[in-house]
Every structure is written in C-alpha cells, then in structure tokens.
Write a protein that holds these residues in place. Structure first.
Motif, short mmCIF file in Angstrom:
data_model
loop_
_atom_site.label_atom_id
_atom_site.label_comp_id
_atom_site.label_asym_id
_atom_site.label_seq_id
_atom_site.Cartn_x
_atom_site.Cartn_y
_atom_site.Cartn_z
N THR A 1 6.94 17.83 2.71
CA THR A 1 7.69 16.83 1.95
C THR A 1 7.85 15.54 2.73
OG1 THR A 1 8.90 18.60 0.87
CG2 THR A 1 9.84 16.40 0.70
N LEU A 2 8.18 15.63 4.02
CA LEU A 2 8.38 14.42 4.82
C LEU A 2 7.09 13.63 4.99
CD1 LEU A 2 10.70 15.78 7.65
CD2 LEU A 2 11.34 14.46 5.63
N ARG A 3 5.98 14.33 5.09
CA ARG A 3 4.69 13.65 5.29
C ARG A 3 4.39 12.67 4.15
NH1 ARG A 3 1.45 17.85 6.72
NH2 ARG A 3 1.10 18.38 4.56
N ALA A 4 4.87 12.96 2.97
CA ALA A 4 4.58 12.11 1.81
C ALA A 4 5.09 10.68 1.99
CB ALA A 4 5.18 12.73 0.55
N GLU B 1 6.92 9.55 5.27
CA GLU B 1 7.03 9.10 6.66
C GLU B 1 5.72 8.51 7.18
OE1 GLU B 1 8.72 12.15 9.11
OE2 GLU B 1 10.73 11.70 8.38
N LEU B 2 4.60 9.07 6.80
CA LEU B 2 3.33 8.50 7.25
C LEU B 2 3.11 7.11 6.67
CD1 LEU B 2 0.97 11.60 7.21
CD2 LEU B 2 2.30 10.65 9.10
N GLU B 3 3.56 6.89 5.45
CA GLU B 3 3.46 5.55 4.85
C GLU B 3 4.33 4.55 5.60
OE1 GLU B 3 1.33 4.42 2.62
OE2 GLU B 3 0.45 6.42 2.70
N GLN B 4 5.47 5.00 6.13
CA GLN B 4 6.32 4.11 6.92
C GLN B 4 5.62 3.70 8.20
OE1 GLN B 4 9.99 6.28 7.39
NE2 GLN B 4 10.82 5.49 5.48
N PHE B 5 4.95 4.64 8.86
CA PHE B 5 4.18 4.30 10.06
C PHE B 5 3.14 3.23 9.73
CE2 PHE B 5 5.02 8.78 11.75
CZ PHE B 5 6.03 8.35 12.60
N LYS B 6 2.42 3.41 8.65
CA LYS B 6 1.39 2.45 8.25
C LYS B 6 2.01 1.09 7.96
CE LYS B 6 -1.62 5.96 6.30
NZ LYS B 6 -2.20 6.50 5.04
N HIS B 7 3.17 1.09 7.31
CA HIS B 7 3.87 -0.16 6.99
C HIS B 7 4.22 -0.95 8.25
CE1 HIS B 7 6.54 -2.95 4.90
NE2 HIS B 7 7.45 -2.67 5.81
N PHE B 8 4.56 -0.25 9.33
CA PHE B 8 4.93 -0.89 10.59
C PHE B 8 3.73 -1.19 11.48
CE2 PHE B 8 9.09 1.11 9.56
CZ PHE B 8 9.80 -0.07 9.44
N GLY B 9 2.52 -0.97 10.96
CA GLY B 9 1.34 -1.37 11.69
C GLY B 9 0.66 -0.30 12.52
N VAL B 10 1.10 0.93 12.40
CA VAL B 10 0.46 2.02 13.14
C VAL B 10 -0.89 2.29 12.51
CG1 VAL B 10 0.62 4.46 13.78
CG2 VAL B 10 2.66 3.02 13.83
N LYS B 11 -1.94 2.21 13.32
CA LYS B 11 -3.31 2.39 12.81
C LYS B 11 -3.85 3.78 13.06
CE LYS B 11 -3.63 -1.85 11.49
NZ LYS B 11 -3.48 -2.19 10.11
N GLU B 12 -3.36 4.47 14.08
CA GLU B 12 -3.83 5.82 14.40
C GLU B 12 -2.66 6.79 14.30
OE1 GLU B 12 -7.29 5.96 17.48
OE2 GLU B 12 -5.63 4.76 18.29
N ILE B 13 -2.83 7.82 13.51
CA ILE B 13 -1.81 8.85 13.35
C ILE B 13 -2.48 10.19 13.62
CG2 ILE B 13 -0.15 9.95 11.81
CD1 ILE B 13 -0.11 7.29 10.23
N PHE B 14 -2.02 10.88 14.63
CA PHE B 14 -2.58 12.17 14.99
C PHE B 14 -1.66 13.28 14.49
CE2 PHE B 14 -3.72 9.04 18.19
CZ PHE B 14 -5.10 9.12 18.14
N LEU B 15 -2.20 14.19 13.72
CA LEU B 15 -1.43 15.30 13.16
C LEU B 15 -1.93 16.60 13.75
CD1 LEU B 15 -1.62 14.21 9.43
CD2 LEU B 15 0.35 14.00 10.91
N PRO B 16 -1.03 17.46 14.23
CA PRO B 16 -1.48 18.74 14.75
C PRO B 16 -2.12 19.60 13.67
CG PRO B 16 0.93 18.60 14.76
CD PRO B 16 0.40 17.29 14.29
N LYS B 17 -3.09 20.39 14.04
CA LYS B 17 -3.80 21.25 13.09
C LYS B 17 -3.38 22.71 13.20
CE LYS B 17 -6.04 17.77 11.57
NZ LYS B 17 -5.16 16.91 10.84
N THR B 18 -2.49 23.01 14.11
CA THR B 18 -1.94 24.36 14.23
C THR B 18 -0.44 24.24 14.49
OG1 THR B 18 -2.29 24.49 16.62
CG2 THR B 18 -4.07 25.31 15.21
#
Length: 55
Positions: free
Chosen positions: A16-19, A21-38
């Motif tokens: 739910t948060l990913r929907a 929070e990741l857009e907020q990072f992009k809004h603030f100019g974050v270009k690379e977002i690393f998400l754990p896969k496990t």
C-alpha cells in the motif's frame, strides 16, 4: 565538481505504501530507487510484496 542524481534504497516493501511513497521520491527528484527483492516472511511482513516494475 561531481554532480549526481539523488538515489535511495527503499527498504519497506509494503504494498500500500509503495503506491504513493515512491511517487513522492520521484517528485523530489530522486532518479534511482532500489527495492529489495527478498524479505523475511513473518508476521511483520504480511502486507509486503516484491515488484519488478522499476527494473
């Protein structure tokens, strides 16, 4: 002078948060977002999930 785009490792795989929070990072100019896969499967991670959408 070295200029880099900001990056972030987002350690919370909460579905739910990913929907939004990741857009907020992009809004603030974050270009690379690393998400754990496990993640550990326990009662603290019941709403967690893995996504490959940003790969």
């Amino acid at each position: 002078m070295l200029t880099r785009q900001p990056g972030v490792m987002w350690l919370i795989n909460h579905t739910t948060l990913r929907a939004f929070e990741l857009e907020q990072f992009k809004h603030f100019g974050v270009k690379e977002i690393f998400l754990p896969k496990t993640f550990p499967y326990d009662e603290g991670n019941l709403s967690a999930s893995i996504t490959y959408a940003l790969c």
